[in-house]
Structures are given as C-alpha cells and as structure tokens.
Motif scaffolding. Structure first.
Motif, PDB file in Angstrom:
ATOM      1  N   LYS A  43     -10.351  -2.798  -1.626  1.00 20.97           N
ATOM      2  CA  LYS A  43      -9.750  -1.559  -2.090  1.00 20.97           C
ATOM      3  C   LYS A  43      -8.197  -1.581  -3.024  1.00 20.97           C
ATOM      4  O   LYS A  43      -8.388  -1.119  -4.001  1.00 20.97           O
ATOM      5  CB  LYS A  43      -9.472  -0.708  -1.013  1.00 20.97           C
ATOM      6  CG  LYS A  43      -8.952   0.867  -1.199  1.00 20.97           C
ATOM      7  CD  LYS A  43      -9.051   1.625  -0.165  1.00 20.97           C
ATOM      8  CE  LYS A  43      -8.976   3.218  -0.526  1.00 20.97           C
ATOM      9  NZ  LYS A  43     -10.246   3.585  -1.194  1.00 20.97           N
ATOM     10  N   LEU A  47      -7.947  -0.662  -7.005  1.00 20.94           N
ATOM     11  CA  LEU A  47      -6.853   0.303  -7.255  1.00 20.94           C
ATOM     12  C   LEU A  47      -6.061  -0.246  -8.344  1.00 20.94           C
ATOM     13  O   LEU A  47      -5.752   0.421  -9.049  1.00 20.94           O
ATOM     14  CB  LEU A  47      -6.122   0.699  -6.055  1.00 20.94           C
ATOM     15  CG  LEU A  47      -7.015   1.691  -5.110  1.00 20.94           C
ATOM     16  CD1 LEU A  47      -6.117   2.069  -3.863  1.00 20.94           C
ATOM     17  CD2 LEU A  47      -7.408   3.161  -5.854  1.00 20.94           C
ATOM     18  N   ARG A  50      -7.834  -0.190 -11.507  1.00 23.51           N
ATOM     19  CA  ARG A  50      -8.090   1.179 -12.027  1.00 23.51           C
ATOM     20  C   ARG A  50      -6.855   1.821 -12.455  1.00 23.51           C
ATOM     21  O   ARG A  50      -6.635   2.572 -13.578  1.00 23.51           O
ATOM     22  CB  ARG A  50      -8.406   1.997 -10.650  1.00 23.51           C
ATOM     23  CG  ARG A  50      -8.234   3.728 -11.037  1.00 23.51           C
ATOM     24  CD  ARG A  50      -8.850   4.539  -9.722  1.00 23.51           C
ATOM     25  NE  ARG A  50      -8.331   5.748  -9.716  1.00 23.51           N
ATOM     26  CZ  ARG A  50      -8.382   6.631  -8.748  1.00 23.51           C
ATOM     27  NH1 ARG A  50      -9.082   6.347  -7.643  1.00 23.51           N
ATOM     28  NH2 ARG A  50      -7.983   7.891  -8.900  1.00 23.51           N
ATOM     29  N   SER A  51      -5.452   1.380 -11.954  1.00 24.50           N
ATOM     30  CA  SER A  51      -4.227   1.618 -12.471  1.00 24.50           C
ATOM     31  C   SER A  51      -3.937   1.204 -13.638  1.00 24.50           C
ATOM     32  O   SER A  51      -3.317   1.877 -14.552  1.00 24.50           O
ATOM     33  CB  SER A  51      -3.004   1.154 -11.314  1.00 24.50           C
ATOM     34  OG  SER A  51      -2.906  -0.328 -11.290  1.00 24.50           O
ATOM     35  N   TRP A  60      -1.955  -5.009  -6.604  1.00 20.35           N
ATOM     36  CA  TRP A  60      -2.734  -4.971  -5.459  1.00 20.35           C
ATOM     37  C   TRP A  60      -1.834  -5.698  -4.384  1.00 20.35           C
ATOM     38  O   TRP A  60      -1.785  -5.282  -3.330  1.00 20.35           O
ATOM     39  CB  TRP A  60      -3.965  -5.753  -5.689  1.00 20.35           C
ATOM     40  CG  TRP A  60      -4.254  -7.296  -5.645  1.00 20.35           C
ATOM     41  CD1 TRP A  60      -3.257  -8.124  -6.396  1.00 20.35           C
ATOM     42  CD2 TRP A  60      -4.765  -7.994  -4.621  1.00 20.35           C
ATOM     43  NE1 TRP A  60      -3.676  -9.270  -6.082  1.00 20.35           N
ATOM     44  CE2 TRP A  60      -4.479  -9.287  -4.942  1.00 20.35           C
ATOM     45  CE3 TRP A  60      -5.866  -7.783  -3.546  1.00 20.35           C
ATOM     46  CZ2 TRP A  60      -5.114 -10.438  -4.454  1.00 20.35           C
ATOM     47  CZ3 TRP A  60      -6.216  -9.122  -2.832  1.00 20.35           C
ATOM     48  CH2 TRP A  60      -5.978 -10.271  -3.611  1.00 20.35           C
ATOM     49  N   GLU A  81      -5.114   3.105   1.061  1.00 23.40           N
ATOM     50  CA  GLU A  81      -5.282   4.436   0.520  1.00 23.40           C
ATOM     51  C   GLU A  81      -3.923   5.035   0.604  1.00 23.40           C
ATOM     52  O   GLU A  81      -3.509   5.814  -0.456  1.00 23.40           O
ATOM     53  CB  GLU A  81      -6.480   5.071   0.928  1.00 23.40           C
ATOM     54  CG  GLU A  81      -6.655   6.586   0.391  1.00 23.40           C
ATOM     55  CD  GLU A  81      -7.140   6.533  -0.893  1.00 23.40           C
ATOM     56  OE1 GLU A  81      -6.818   7.659  -1.555  1.00 23.40           O
ATOM     57  OE2 GLU A  81      -7.486   5.609  -1.296  1.00 23.40           O
ATOM     58  N   TRP A  84      -1.597   4.086  -2.080  1.00 24.59           N
ATOM     59  CA  TRP A  84      -1.979   4.503  -3.332  1.00 24.59           C
ATOM     60  C   TRP A  84      -1.559   5.876  -3.664  1.00 24.59           C
ATOM     61  O   TRP A  84      -1.198   6.219  -4.783  1.00 24.59           O
ATOM     62  CB  TRP A  84      -3.516   4.095  -3.577  1.00 24.59           C
ATOM     63  CG  TRP A  84      -4.061   4.767  -4.852  1.00 24.59           C
ATOM     64  CD1 TRP A  84      -4.897   5.944  -4.678  1.00 24.59           C
ATOM     65  CD2 TRP A  84      -3.976   4.366  -6.037  1.00 24.59           C
ATOM     66  NE1 TRP A  84      -5.303   6.209  -6.070  1.00 24.59           N
ATOM     67  CE2 TRP A  84      -4.915   5.124  -6.931  1.00 24.59           C
ATOM     68  CE3 TRP A  84      -3.461   3.340  -6.761  1.00 24.59           C
ATOM     69  CZ2 TRP A  84      -4.807   5.255  -8.204  1.00 24.59           C
ATOM     70  CZ3 TRP A  84      -3.557   3.153  -8.116  1.00 24.59           C
ATOM     71  CH2 TRP A  84      -4.263   4.138  -8.577  1.00 24.59           C
ATOM     72  N   GLN A  88       0.355   7.177  -6.542  1.00 26.37           N
ATOM     73  CA  GLN A  88       0.034   8.413  -7.644  1.00 26.37           C
ATOM     74  C   GLN A  88       0.838   9.607  -7.455  1.00 26.37           C
ATOM     75  O   GLN A  88       0.956  10.352  -8.651  1.00 26.37           O
ATOM     76  CB  GLN A  88      -1.373   8.909  -7.070  1.00 26.37           C
ATOM     77  CG  GLN A  88      -2.449   7.943  -7.018  1.00 26.37           C
ATOM     78  CD  GLN A  88      -2.913   7.856  -8.669  1.00 26.37           C
ATOM     79  OE1 GLN A  88      -2.216   7.126  -9.471  1.00 26.37           O
ATOM     80  NE2 GLN A  88      -3.875   8.586  -9.086  1.00 26.37           N
TER      81      GLN A  88
END
Length: 320
Positions: A43, A47, A50-51, A60, A81, A84, A88
């Motif tokens: 995960k 992420l 994705r970032s 990470w 999560e 994250w 965000q």
C-alpha cells in the motif's frame, strides 16, 4: 509468535512513556524489531507512486514511519492509509503526529536501513518498433531471491531454535524448493563474502551499495554452488544470478550435504555502524514479510543449449 506479539505491545507501551527499544545509543541505532506487513509495504509503495503522478510526492518509507509512530512499530495497511490521509490533508509528519513525532526519526532511519534499496528508478531493455531500447521507470526494483518459474514454500520461521554447533536462534528465513533452483540477488551491491561456512555451507554475502544491508544466501548447491565467474569483490545488479539452491552446510568439511531439506537460507543484517558488522549484537531482522512483498517481482532466466544461464531482459539500476 506469541513472544513477538507481547514484544510489540511492550514497544507500544514504551512509546507512550518515552522510551523506544533500539533508540540511538552512542550515535547509532542498536536494535530494530521489524514488524511491517507485506500489505502495508504494498500500500505504501502504491501511494508513493500515486503521489508522484499527482505531483505531491511522499516517500513510502515516510508513510511507514508515520504509521509506525502511531502503532508502536506494528505497521498494517490500515495504519498506512491513515498516514496517507494526513498527507492528503497537507499535514507534515510533525503536524500529523503531534507528540509522537519524537519517534519519527528513529522509525524513518530504521526503515531506510531495512528497505532503502528496494524502491527507486530503474530501466529495462524492451522491444519498440523493432529496436531494443532502454525504458526507465520508478517503482519496485528489487527481486525475490527465487528466480521466476521455480516453486517454493515458506513460513515465518525467524527465531526458531537451532542446535548445530551450539543452541541459538534462527536469524534468517528458509525457502524450501528444489535442487538447482536459480538464486538471484535481491538488491545490487558488492560480494563481501563467498565460500564455505560450517553453518551455511556454500554461501554468498552481498553488501548493499549504501552499506546499510548485508544479504546472506546460504546452503547453496554441492559441486556447483555459484554462478560462473562470481568472485568476492564483484559488483552485482538486482536480479543477477548468484548461485543455485542446495543443502550444503553443518560441517567443517567443505562441499558436504549435511542439511536434510533442500532450501535457501536468506538473511538480512542491518548495519548502522561498522562496529555492528561482526559482533555479539548484530541486527538481523525477520524478512518473511519482505519475501512476501517481493514474491510477484521475480527475475526470469533461461538456460541455452550450451548450459549457459541468460537473463531474459536487460536491467539497469539508475540510482547507483
């Protein structure tokens, strides 16, 4: 496993009251209890990637460190999560963690040591319009120690008792397979040890390029343990062929099969200071979850008509 769970709870309690096992003494980390699940690593990496696509990058390892501060080091996908979501929302690790931020530096350094060479920039040689070109990307650049197409079984056996020579704990991870299975370098680095060891039989030790990790591959095949030409001092790339699975070891006499089952003993030592390399307080971590994490990323080899092993596609580590 029960002991490890009790230890994890103890870590969480000590975190709350201001003391962390493994915290720095004499300027470097003395101990790491690595308890990050495969799902958490998957995960966090997804992420991270994705970032970068969304133009607000986060490492990470930073996500894992933030999660660890909140859980006492037992990192799950859910805790990643939560880390994250804080990112965000535009919160820095210090803003997201509050008083727990005092542990962030420890966890970040520990995870950089354990996982720092697994993710980054690399290039693979591909066919495009009839030509072979190097295509660069970012992501998982480390490989499972077992080559693609070869089956194996394993379980979390870190810390199990061993009695040959003297009573001790198993400071590695056993992957059970078939004789002659190609064994590859998880990460690039330098061959620091090569030859016979009474416990590990024919073995290879690879020191990572940042010198934080020492990978240990043991019980290699009798008679032909190593990839042709492999020598101590060589530089190796991630996924490079090192040798072949066997069952050598447990003998002071070289080239003896004294291990009952064919398997690879795979170990990972963390080194924060050179004084930790060979001593009574070496830091070996449980790599079971790391092996699970790397399982789907396996390097392919074929053997030609002359018996020469060839890597299926070219690979370059762009961070070295």
């Amino acid at each position: 496993m029960v002991i490890r769970r009790i230890f994890a709870v103890l870590v969480a309690v000590l975190l709350l009251f201001g003391s962390v096992p493994g915290a720095k003494a004499e300027g470097f980390i003395r101990w790491v209890d690595f308890d990050v699940s495969c799902e958490a690593m998957e995960k966090a990496l997804a992420l991270d990637i994705r970032s970068r696509e969304e133009d607000h990058p986060v490492s990470w390892l930073s996500l894992l460190a933030v999660a660890a501060c909140r859980t006492g080091g037992k990192v799950t996908a859910d805790s990643v999560e939560t880390a994250w979501q804080s990112h965000q929302a535009g919160k820095s690790p210090e803003e997201a963690l509050g008083s727990l931020h005092r542990y962030y530096g420890y966890y970040l350094e520990a995870y950089q040591a354990a996982l720092g060479g697994l993710v980054g920039s690399f290039a693979i040689l591909v066919e495009e319009n009839g030509e072979r070109v190097w295509k660069s990307t970012y992501g998982l650049k480390a490989f499972s120690p077992i080559a693609a197409g070869y089956g194996y079984s394993h379980c979390d056996d870190f810390g199990a008792s061993r009695s040959y020579g003297f009573r001790r704990k198993h400071l590695g991870h056993d992957l059970m397979g078939t004789l002659g299975t190609p064994i590859v370098a998880v990460e690039g680095g330098t061959v620091e040890a090569l030859g016979w060891n009474r416990y590990g039989g024919w073995r290879v030790g690879i020191r990572s390029n940042d010198r934080k990790r020492y990978y240990y591959y043991a019980h290699l095949q009798k008679d032909t343990p190593y990839a042709p030409g492999l020598q101590e001092g060589d530089s190796v790339q991630p996924g490079q062929l090192l040798g072949f699975m066997g069952r050598t070891g447990y003998s002071t006499t070289e080239n003896v099969n004294n291990i009952e089952a064919v398997h690879l003993h795979f170990g990972l030592q963390l080194i924060f200071d050179e004084s930790q390399k060979e001593c009574d307080s070496e830091i070996w971590i449980d790599v079971y979850q790391i092996v699970r994490f790397l399982h789907k990323h396996r390097c392919s080899y074929i053997r030609d008509g002359d018996g020469v092993w060839q890597r299926v596609y070219g690979f370059r580590d762009l961070d070295v």
